[in-house]
Every structure is written in structure tokens, then in C-alpha cells.
Design a protein around this motif. Structure first.
Motif: not given
Length: 256
Positions: A22-38
């Protein structure tokens, strides 16, 4: 993050994070600059949860194995132990860059420590939820540049509401595992979750900040269904709602 991520690093992070669908799905919508941090945040949370695995045998063996593992992470974050784990350099880099607060990450550790060795009353349960699921959502907000204390409290409520909904979804299995579920029962758990959703006040969040609160979309649906959903797989409708809200929030974030 200052440390460059190789393809193998990214694959390792995804593997560590993929247990939390679930949270991984939500993280997919973070901007590219925050993807790795998420991914790092989610993987770290999953690593801490693994320390709770002995919970079902804690009455016999005690919580020591899990507490030792959590103490190791505490010392890594406090930089009194070498960062000898694939996640550790990334976490420390995020703290050094000001992307996430050290105190927020230590709250996650404390939540798991409390579950293993603290009291098991309603007040302790709420504190555990606040420092666990709540702090994780605060960390996502920090990653996205949220600094306002009131907004971070709302994101904390979002995380707690999602945690309550997830606990409802897995209630029978969690009871059998020995995990610290709501001591007041299923109906009180649902009521707590609804109150935390109200504290978030999704409609009052600026559209760009909803990007840090996407788990609330799932929480709202889970809390309405209650424990009837136990052991049922996540439906397409749930994922579609996250995708819809995620795309709108990402566009608002990028415009802002």
C-alpha cells in the motif's frame, strides 16, 4: 540524497520496501527527486518491523532479540556505530542533508521498542501508533519539504489513520501473531481511525500537500469497511482511487 544510486542500489531498495504494498503504491507518486528517499524510508520502516517478528514467542523467549536489533539501528542513527547495512548510509545522508530529521527516524525505532517491551494499555497503544505509522508519514512530509509544525501534525494523524485501517484489514492475523493491536477492540480501533482522519482534514489540505497524505485515501475506505475485509485482497477500486488522487496531487506539487 547526495549518494548516487546505482541500478543495483535501486533494486535492493525496492526489494526491501516491496513488503508494504500500500505505502509503496503511494510512494510511486512522489516527484522524481524524492523517489529514492521515499524508498529508503519505507525500506527502513520494514526493517524495523522485522524486529517485531518474535512477538508471538515473546511470552516464552522474551523480546531481547528484537530489542538488540532495534538498539543497533538507534546507534547507527546516533552515529555511535558504523553504518554496516545497505540502508544506513542513505538514511544518514538524508539526515545530513536536512531531508528528514534524525528525531523522526528515532521515533520509528522507539515505537517498535515500545511494542516489544512497554506497557500494553490504550495510552501506550496510541503512543506507539503516533511514533510508528504517524512518524513515518511525518518523514514523508519532511522529505517533500514540509516544515510547518501544524501540517506535520496533520500528516502524523494521516499515518495513524492508515495504521488503524491496516490493523482492521489484518485483525485476526495480528491478534494471533502477538502484535500490539488496539486493546479496546475492533470498534474502538475504527473510531480512533476515524478521529485521526478528521484531524488530518484532507479537504483542508493544500492540493500539493496531499501528496504526503495519500495513505489517507486507503484509510478512509478501510475504516468504512471495518474488520469485514480481514484477509481479503486489496481491490482494484482502492488502487484506482490512490492513482487518481496521486496524479492530481503530483501535478499540484509540480505547479507549486
Amino acid at each position: 540524497m547526495n549518494i548516487p544510486l546505482s541500478p543495483s542500489d535501486m533494486q535492493a531498495l525496492v526489494r526491501l520496501a516491496e513488503g508494504d504494498v500500500d505505502r509503496l503504491l503511494c510512494m510511486r507518486f512522489l516527484p522524481a527527486s524524492a523517489q529514492s528517499g521515499g524508498l529508503v524510508l519505507l525500506a527502513f520502516h520494514n526493517e524495523l518491523i522485522r524486529a517485531l517478528a518474535p512477538a508471538r514467542s515473546a511470552a516464552v523467549a522474551g523480546p531481547m532479540a528484537g530489542l538488540i536489533r532495534l538498539q543497533w539501528w538507534r546507534e547507527v542513527l546516533e552515529q555511535t556505530r558504523p553504518p554496516e547495512h545497505v540502508l544506513a548510509p542513505f538514511l544518514l545522508d538524508m539526515v545530513a542533508c536536512g531531508q528528514v530529521r534524525q528525531d523522526t527516524l528515532l521515533r520509528l525505532v522507539h515505537s517498535c521498542e515500545s511494542e516489544l517491551s512497554g506497557p500494553r494499555d490504550p495510552a501506550a497503544w496510541q503512543s506507539m501508533m503516533r511514533d510508528g505509522a504517524g512518524a513515518l508519514q511525518c518523514a514523508v512530509g519532511e522529505l517533500l519539504g514540509v516544515e510547518d509544525a501544524a501540517t506535520l501534525l496533520r500528516l502524523e494523524a494521516c499515518g495513524m489513520a492508515y495504521g488503524a485501517g491496516a490493523m482492521l484489514r489484518h485483525w485476526p492475523a495480528l491478534q494471533q501473531s502477538g502484535r500490539f493491536v488496539c486493546p479496546q477492540g475492533v470498534e474502538a480501533l475504527r473510531q480512533h481511525g476515524q478521529a485521526w482522519l478528521a484531524a488530518l482534514d484532507w479537504s483542508g489540505l493544500p492540493p500539493a500537500q496531499r501528496l504526503a497524505a495519500l495513505p489517507a485515501v486507503l484509510a478512509r475506505r478501510d475504516l468504512l469497511r471495518g474488520s469485514m475485509q480481514a484477509a481479503q485482497p486489496r481491490g482494484l477500486g482502492d488502487r484506482a482511487r490512490v492513482m487518481c488522487h496521486g496524479l492530481m496531487a503530483l501535478r499540484a506539487f509540480e505547479r507549486g
